[in-house]
Design an enzyme around this catalytic site. Structure first.
Site, PDB file in Angstrom:
ATOM      1  N   GLU A  66       0.865  -1.177   0.000  1.00 50.29           N
ATOM      2  CA  GLU A  66       0.000   0.000   0.000  1.00 50.29           C
ATOM      3  C   GLU A  66       0.898   1.222   0.000  1.00 50.29           C
ATOM      4  OE1 GLU A  66      -3.575  -1.811   2.802  1.00 50.29           O
ATOM      5  OE2 GLU A  66      -2.746   0.165   3.262  1.00 50.29           O
ATOM      6  N   ASP A  71      -5.305   9.329  10.360  1.00 49.12           N
ATOM      7  CA  ASP A  71      -3.988   8.789  10.710  1.00 49.12           C
ATOM      8  C   ASP A  71      -3.446   9.345  12.009  1.00 49.12           C
ATOM      9  OD1 ASP A  71      -3.123   6.918   8.609  1.00 49.12           O
ATOM     10  OD2 ASP A  71      -3.522   8.632   7.302  1.00 49.12           O
ATOM     11  N   TYR A  84     -10.797  -4.456   3.973  1.00 51.98           N
ATOM     12  CA  TYR A  84      -9.795  -4.036   4.952  1.00 51.98           C
ATOM     13  C   TYR A  84     -10.525  -3.824   6.277  1.00 51.98           C
ATOM     14  CZ  TYR A  84      -5.674  -1.273   6.456  1.00 51.98           C
ATOM     15  OH  TYR A  84      -4.564  -0.777   7.083  1.00 51.98           O
TER      16      TYR A  84
END
Lengths: 272, 407
Positions: free
Chosen positions: A50, A61, A176
């Site tokens: 990725e 994040d 995911y």
């Protein structure tokens, strides 16, 4: 294109093992070292990569990947250069799935149609765009799928209720599973809950399910991988760049080598 | 639907949260269930008269509404043109318009059974208002504030702490309002079950821009009735400053369909638009996606968000509410700008002529008024939103006024 992702998971399944995906940010710490890091990942057992498209405001994040983005941007990284890096990767590695991961604004600014064309041309297999939920599919997901790119969905603990079918509907490549309620790299995943979640997801899709966010150690990677089809490691790898000594920074390939050896350990764990 | 409704400027957002190109729900999957839950709960309160009466109670007895509409005779004379009325939202409890929205969202959070509140703040006014409502309603309060703003707005930080809020100094990114909002969203993602996020401006994912506008529209609703009482007619123009744009949206919204009312939004031009050091997203930015919505953003060629610059921490934001972006696109509202320097001059002048110390934010609106009013007929009537008081700015402003010989 998407066949690379499917064959990657099929190969692992045939070998009776899980898959290791690694996230790194494009251009961190530099473009040249980034190329070398990608090679080291492939040489040391990463099954797919990725590649993070740096963004100034990465809302999902934690500190490690925020810092990676800012380092890359400070070094002059752009989306155009990330696409060029993807193309170079594809020229060197014909079979390893390559997924671009990031946020929508740089893509919107680049022009979504042109981005899709250039990503396909670069040999990219899939996209993860964190701030495009199914409600915004017309922006990028629909045209990306039409062009043959897999649009990989994040499924979170909060998705598992009545949103799951909706989120999975147009999912491609793999699902995911975000193992924590939170942002990348901040908490440790609750391993025991992964099995249940993966089971729930597999009730509604035949796609492979990998777990990410909150997986740091080889032990966690082994445990998480055994409860699904694979794991993704990001912050733990990216942190190695932040922690690199000035001697390592000044020597070409030193950071890449270090990342390669950590990747090998993780790969062994996932395969055991 | 009648023709007038079809031509209304007050029918948006649509079901997906869009104002034309702008708005939407650009958030991570983790947040989607949360904002859908907020939307469902908000729709329920809209249909519930007991919510409206509860809100009205706190407007009257706690905030001190209605705020006066005051004819500023000496400023009118000084500007030498149309009649200037000030909508006195700086007289609200906590000293700014922010409390209007916060009381509404805090009541909503309580009805949803949430016990903990998150907020972001720039100048600290929204943080103080949120800390205030949390004290009142017995809610835990965590405020995210850029470390740079913590430094330049210390009195507000002290107020929040006294009110019982925990203030997180945000050091990620550029340590200002946009980073505080990133951090608040990250925190919300990590605490989805217990926390409610009170966004302070008409931005963020749907339904926030709509909800905050609705809670602030009390400003325009009152002003409309008050000007009719004072002048027997609607105003010729409205003026308000814009960072995210909540005070402006609150004043403008009830007048949008009165096409004879000219509307002016004043962005912060910082050191000047041509210097690149400004916070004028509409004048100097282009459409992009940040903090859950599409709108005009300050960004570089690669789509990276760039820093905003303004002497006013409350206007120091690289985006703007999506409804403003739409009103700009269709031309219903005129967006203009005023520099740091122009705002400073008005800060002093308004204090000296009216005995009202304006916050730096509405000082930008005054700066535009000072050049605009002389250009329109003297019998015209203009309403300017005095959305906050300037006590919080004294530490930053006084040395600059001294340097300029204005003290």
């Amino acid at each position: 294109m998407t066949e690379r992702i499917a064959s990657c998971f099929k190969k692992a399944a045939d070998e009776g093992r899980s898959v290791l995906g690694v996230f790194v940010t494009a251009g961190d710490p530099s473009e040249a070292e980034s190329d070398r890091i990608l090679d080291q990942l492939v040489e040391n057992g990463a099954d797919f990569v990725e590649l993070g498209m740096p963004f100034s405001d990465p809302m999902a994040d934690g500190p490690a990947i925020q810092a990676a983005s800012l380092r890359a941007l400070a070094g002059g990284m752009t989306l155009l250069k990330t696409l060029a890096m993807a193309k170079r990767f594809r020229e060197r590695h014909a079979d390893i799935p390559l997924i671009l991961m990031g946020y929508y604004n740089p893509i919107y600014n680049y022009n979504p149609d042109k981005f899709i064309t250039d990503a396909v041309d670069a040999g990219v297999d899939g996209l993860i765009v964190v701030d495009l939920p199914p409600e915004e599919d017309s922006e990028l997901c629909d045209p990306a799928r039409a062009a043959g790119l897999s649009f990989i969905r994040l499924v979170t603990p909060t998705t598992l209720g009545n949103r799951l079918a909706n989120v999975i509907e147009k999912a491609g490549g793999f699902v995911y599973y975000v193992a924590i309620a939170g942002i990348t790299g901040t908490k440790s995943a609750d391993i025991s809950s992964i099995g249940n979640a993966v089971g729930r997801i597999k009730e509604v899709t035949s796609l492979p399910v990998v777990t990410g966010f909150g997986i740091r150690t080889p032990e966690q990677a082994r445990e998480a991988a055994s409860r699904g089809d694979g794991v993704v490691i990001g912050s733990a790898i990216v942190s190695l760049i932040e922690e690199a000594s000035s001697a390592e920074r000044s020597q070409e390939g030193a950071i890449a080598g270090k990342i390669g050896s950590v990747c090998a350990t993780l790969s062994d764990a996932v395969r055991s | 639907m009648s023709d007038t409704q079809l031509n209304s400027y007050r029918t948006l957002p649509d079901d997906s949260g869009r104002f034309g190109l702008h708005g939407g729900r650009f958030v991570a999957e983790t947040l989607m269930p949360l904002i859908l839950e907020v939307e469902t709960a908000y729709r329920k309160t809209q249909a519930d008269p007991s919510f409206a009466s509860e809100l009205a109670y706190f407007h009257k007895h706690y905030i001190g509404r209605p705020s006066p509409l005051y004819f500023a005779e000496r400023l009118t004379k000084a500007y030498g043109g149309a009649k200037l009325y000030l909508k006195r939202d700086e007289l609200n409890h906590t000293g700014a318009h922010k409390i209007n929205n916060v009381i509404g969202q805090a009541l909503l959070a309580k009805r949803m059974g949430k016990t903990k509140i998150i907020a972001e703040t720039g100048a600290g006014q929204h943080g103080v208002a949120t800390a205030t409502a949390c004290a009142l309603f017995d809610l835990e309060c965590e405020v995210f504030m850029g470390a740079e703003d913590v430094r330049r707005q210390k009195p507000n930080v002290d107020r929040m702490r006294l009110l019982g809020a925990k203030v997180h100094a945000v050091t990620s990114g550029t340590s200002t309002l946009k980073d505080a909002m990133n951090e608040a969203l990250r925190y919300w993602v990590a605490h989805p079950d217990t926390h409610f996020y009170i966004i302070g401006t008409v931005a963020g994912p749907h339904p926030y821009p709509e909800m905050v506008r609705d809670f602030q529209a009390i400003i325009g609703t009152e002003a409309r009735a008050q000007i009719i009482e004072a002048e027997g007619r609607l105003p010729d123009a409205l003026i308000a400053c814009i960072g995210g744009g909540s005070n402006a949206m609150g004043l403008f919204y009830p007048f949008l369909d009165d096409e004879d009312v000219a509307i002016y939004g004043v962005e912060a031009a910082g050191h000047g638009i041509d210097t690149g050091l400004h916070a004028a997203s509409l004048t100097g930015g282009r459409p992009g996606v940040l903090h859950g919505n599409r709108t005009y953003l300050l960004q570089n060629d690669d789509g990276q968000i760039t820093d905003a610059h303004s002497i006013s921490a409350g206007l120091d934001y690289p985006g703007i509410g999506p409804e403003h972006a739409w009103l700009h696109d269709i031309g219903r509202v005129n967006y203009v700008s005023a520099t740091d320097e122009e705002a400073l001059v008005q800060f002093q002048q308004c204090s000296r002529l009216e005995g009202i110390i304006p916050a730096l934010e509405p000082s930008h609106a005054l700066a535009f008024a000072s050049t605009f009013l002389p250009t329109i007929p003297k019998d015209h009537v203009v309403i300017l939103n005095m959305c906050g008081r300037g006590d919080k700015d004294l530490e930053a402003v006084l040395p600059k006024l001294d340097e300029r010989g204005l003290l």
